[in-house]
Design a protein around this motif. Sequence first.
Motif, PDB file in Angstrom:
ATOM      1  N   ARG A   5      -8.064 -14.901   3.169  1.00 51.75           N
ATOM      2  CA  ARG A   5      -7.212 -14.007   3.642  1.00 51.75           C
ATOM      3  C   ARG A   5      -7.596 -12.538   4.030  1.00 51.75           C
ATOM      4  N   TYR A   6      -8.506 -11.922   3.058  1.00 52.29           N
ATOM      5  CA  TYR A   6      -8.961 -10.611   3.431  1.00 52.29           C
ATOM      6  C   TYR A   6     -10.175 -10.721   4.657  1.00 52.29           C
ATOM      7  N   ARG A   7     -10.835 -11.875   4.783  1.00 54.37           N
ATOM      8  CA  ARG A   7     -11.672 -11.652   5.877  1.00 54.37           C
ATOM      9  C   ARG A   7     -11.010 -12.031   7.076  1.00 54.37           C
ATOM     10  N   ARG A   8      -9.802 -12.722   7.245  1.00 57.24           N
ATOM     11  CA  ARG A   8      -8.788 -12.902   8.483  1.00 57.24           C
ATOM     12  C   ARG A   8      -8.400 -11.665   8.832  1.00 57.24           C
ATOM     13  N   PHE A   9      -7.774 -10.671   7.583  1.00 56.53           N
ATOM     14  CA  PHE A   9      -7.446  -9.322   7.983  1.00 56.53           C
ATOM     15  C   PHE A   9      -8.458  -8.389   8.578  1.00 56.53           C
ATOM     16  N   LEU A  10      -9.565  -8.675   8.068  1.00 56.01           N
ATOM     17  CA  LEU A  10     -10.747  -7.742   8.399  1.00 56.01           C
ATOM     18  C   LEU A  10     -11.067  -7.892   9.983  1.00 56.01           C
ATOM     19  N   VAL A  35      -4.169  -2.403   5.458  1.00 60.71           N
ATOM     20  CA  VAL A  35      -4.960  -3.471   4.992  1.00 60.71           C
ATOM     21  C   VAL A  35      -5.903  -2.976   3.659  1.00 60.71           C
ATOM     22  N   ALA A  36      -6.353  -1.995   4.034  1.00 62.39           N
ATOM     23  CA  ALA A  36      -7.462  -1.333   2.938  1.00 62.39           C
ATOM     24  C   ALA A  36      -6.521  -0.865   1.587  1.00 62.39           C
ATOM     25  N   ALA A  37      -5.106  -0.454   1.719  1.00 64.19           N
ATOM     26  CA  ALA A  37      -4.366  -0.421   0.565  1.00 64.19           C
ATOM     27  C   ALA A  37      -4.108  -1.705   0.011  1.00 64.19           C
ATOM     28  N   ALA A  38      -3.793  -2.746   0.719  1.00 62.90           N
ATOM     29  CA  ALA A  38      -3.198  -3.965   0.239  1.00 62.90           C
ATOM     30  C   ALA A  38      -4.566  -4.771  -0.407  1.00 62.90           C
ATOM     31  N   PHE A  39      -5.746  -4.858  -0.071  1.00 61.93           N
ATOM     32  CA  PHE A  39      -6.778  -5.337  -0.670  1.00 61.93           C
ATOM     33  C   PHE A  39      -7.729  -4.182  -1.087  1.00 61.93           C
ATOM     34  N   ARG A  40      -7.130  -3.662  -2.007  1.00 65.25           N
ATOM     35  CA  ARG A  40      -8.212  -2.493  -2.645  1.00 65.25           C
ATOM     36  C   ARG A  40      -9.549  -3.014  -3.357  1.00 65.25           C
ATOM     37  N   GLU A  41      -9.345  -4.301  -3.990  1.00 70.38           N
ATOM     38  CA  GLU A  41     -10.446  -4.832  -4.664  1.00 70.38           C
ATOM     39  C   GLU A  41     -11.259  -5.934  -3.685  1.00 70.38           C
ATOM     40  N   ASN A  44     -11.730  -9.759  -4.225  1.00 68.38           N
ATOM     41  CA  ASN A  44     -11.151 -10.240  -5.398  1.00 68.38           C
ATOM     42  C   ASN A  44      -9.743  -9.705  -5.614  1.00 68.38           C
ATOM     43  N   THR A  45      -9.050  -9.266  -4.654  1.00 70.75           N
ATOM     44  CA  THR A  45      -7.552  -8.888  -4.646  1.00 70.75           C
ATOM     45  C   THR A  45      -6.760 -10.122  -4.986  1.00 70.75           C
ATOM     46  N   GLN A  46      -5.787  -9.959  -6.046  1.00 64.63           N
ATOM     47  CA  GLN A  46      -4.885 -10.822  -6.207  1.00 64.63           C
ATOM     48  C   GLN A  46      -3.571 -10.555  -5.415  1.00 64.63           C
ATOM     49  N   ILE A  47      -3.209 -11.680  -4.766  1.00 64.58           N
ATOM     50  CA  ILE A  47      -2.082 -11.546  -3.903  1.00 64.58           C
ATOM     51  C   ILE A  47      -0.830 -12.342  -4.654  1.00 64.58           C
ATOM     52  N   SER A  48       0.273 -11.563  -4.687  1.00 64.61           N
ATOM     53  CA  SER A  48       1.607 -11.912  -5.405  1.00 64.61           C
ATOM     54  C   SER A  48       2.209 -12.849  -4.476  1.00 64.61           C
ATOM     55  N   THR A  50       1.776 -15.149  -1.356  1.00 68.08           N
ATOM     56  CA  THR A  50       0.900 -15.612  -0.286  1.00 68.08           C
ATOM     57  C   THR A  50       1.497 -15.892   0.997  1.00 68.08           C
ATOM     58  N   GLU A  51       2.829 -16.477   0.846  1.00 65.43           N
ATOM     59  CA  GLU A  51       3.363 -17.016   2.206  1.00 65.43           C
ATOM     60  C   GLU A  51       3.698 -15.464   3.040  1.00 65.43           C
ATOM     61  N   LYS A  52       4.357 -14.642   2.090  1.00 62.95           N
ATOM     62  CA  LYS A  52       4.664 -13.441   2.993  1.00 62.95           C
ATOM     63  C   LYS A  52       3.099 -12.786   3.578  1.00 62.95           C
ATOM     64  N   CYS A  53       2.037 -13.014   2.862  1.00 63.09           N
ATOM     65  CA  CYS A  53       0.936 -12.436   3.355  1.00 63.09           C
ATOM     66  C   CYS A  53       0.323 -13.205   4.618  1.00 63.09           C
ATOM     67  N   ASP A  54       0.696 -14.531   4.572  1.00 60.63           N
ATOM     68  CA  ASP A  54       0.349 -15.398   5.737  1.00 60.63           C
ATOM     69  C   ASP A  54       1.384 -15.289   6.917  1.00 60.63           C
ATOM     70  N   LEU A  55       2.463 -14.868   6.891  1.00 57.48           N
ATOM     71  CA  LEU A  55       3.490 -14.541   7.720  1.00 57.48           C
ATOM     72  C   LEU A  55       3.099 -13.181   8.280  1.00 57.48           C
ATOM     73  N   MET A  56       2.878 -12.355   7.735  1.00 58.00           N
ATOM     74  CA  MET A  56       2.424 -10.892   8.053  1.00 58.00           C
ATOM     75  C   MET A  56       1.195 -11.193   9.112  1.00 58.00           C
ATOM     76  N   TYR A  57       0.227 -11.932   8.448  1.00 60.43           N
ATOM     77  CA  TYR A  57      -0.963 -12.035   9.361  1.00 60.43           C
ATOM     78  C   TYR A  57      -0.565 -12.729  10.775  1.00 60.43           C
ATOM     79  N   GLU A  58      -0.016 -13.579  10.821  1.00 56.36           N
ATOM     80  CA  GLU A  58       0.439 -14.592  11.802  1.00 56.36           C
ATOM     81  C   GLU A  58       1.150 -13.799  12.869  1.00 56.36           C
ATOM     82  N   SER A  59       2.016 -12.769  12.517  1.00 57.10           N
ATOM     83  CA  SER A  59       2.941 -11.887  13.064  1.00 57.10           C
ATOM     84  C   SER A  59       1.861 -10.947  13.742  1.00 57.10           C
TER      85      SER A  59
END
Length: 128
Positions: A5-10, A35-41, A44-48, A50-59
Amino acid sequence: MAATRYRRFLKLCEEWPLDETKKGRDLGTFLRQRVAAAFREGENTQISDTEKCDLMYESLARMNTNTYRQRFPRVRDTSFTGVTVEECKLLLSGSVQQTEDEKKSLWKTLTERFSSKSDEGPEKAPEK
């Protein structure tokens, strides 16, 4: 999975165009900051959620590829005001110097416009 997910957002951030005329208020800049704030680590960032994250990326990906603009093409590139795309970009860029009349607030402009009508005197209802 967070690494993918991090690589896709990058990759999306790299592809997203920057508008140099809108310093500090560009959507691409805002997206990069979020994106920098959401993936601070990083990966290694833990996403609480994942469905919302994927929907946001697709949009965002659909916005970036102009999916709906291609699916529903516009007849004209103007708005109801008749302003063209180039004029709109010029106005939104913030580089246009405003005259004194343009600096007036909307409220002032409206009150001045309608005050000339009220100077004629209020209409009185006929007395019975």
